[in-house]
Design a protein around this motif. Structure first.
Motif: not given
Length: 215
Positions: A136-138, A157-163, A182-186
């Motif tokens: 699951a994504a943020c 999250c699992g995926n920070g951003l999923f497209v 800023v993407l981190h800790g996913n």
């Protein structure tokens, strides 16, 4: 002005509509579905309003509630499990277009980083308590055109951003600007395909983002 995210009529946003989410001390524990079509001159905007010290409003999927009438359609049992904020229309022929999401901290589908399968729970549209999928994504774009993702923090999250992008054209994701996030800790420990950003599409621009370590 309303007190909760769930009071916004997300199913009927129209060109030029702007939803402003104001910073507060406690996270918003609510889920968001953006499904409409803006225009190039009047996009649909979901904007965070930071605190006086620049802290972004925080929307978390942990123990989140979901507005009962959010229209995930026949795929609700899947789509509700896949994101805190989703850009998705139940009818792929009505692809969301001209959408802006900016200035939000989105988090909270996974718990303890030391436990690979530590998925969190939320309350679904039908009132039942469900668990997120591990991937699951943020923020998830199921399909979209002319979408801007700017100045957000995506973490936990699992995926920070999923497209996602698929054939036919109605399910193709096109013209996406991913800027200044800023993407981190996913990510899921031991799963190489689940991480800070998993992006498919045509004419994708990524610039000025900060990618921190995965989980």
């Amino acid at each position: 002005q309303v007190a909760t995210i769930g009071e916004v009529d997300w199913n009927h946003l129209e060109p030029g509509d702007t939803v402003r989410i104001f910073h507060r001390a406690e996270p918003y524990r609510e889920k968001i579905l953006v499904r409409g079509k803006g225009t190039e001159t009047q996009p649909i905007r979901v904007c965070g309003v930071p605190s006086a010290t620049g802290e972004l409003p925080h929307v978390t999927g942990e123990s989140a509630t979901t507005r009962p009438d959010l229209d995930y359609g026949d795929l609700s049992n899947l789509m509700e499990d896949l994101a805190v904020l989703a850009i998705y229309h139940r009818s792929y022929e009505q692809r969301p277009e001209n959408i802006v999401v900016e200035g939000l901290k989105l988090s909270g589908t996974l718990g303890d980083p030391g436990t690979p399968a530590a998925v969190l729970s939320y309350t679904a549209t039908n009132g039942t308590v469900r668990k997120y999928r591990s991937a699951a994504a943020c923020l998830r774009i199921q399909e979209g055109k002319n979408v801007t993702i700017r100045g957000n923090e995506l973490t936990g999250c699992g995926n920070g951003l999923f497209v996602l992008s698929r054939i036919p054209e109605s399910q193709m994701t096109r013209n996406i600007l991913i800027e200044g996030n800023v993407l981190h800790g996913n990510g899921v420990v031991g799963e190489e395909g689940i991480h800070n950003a998993y992006v498919q599409g045509v004419d994708i621009t990524l610039q000025l983002n900060v990618f921190g370590p995965n989980r």
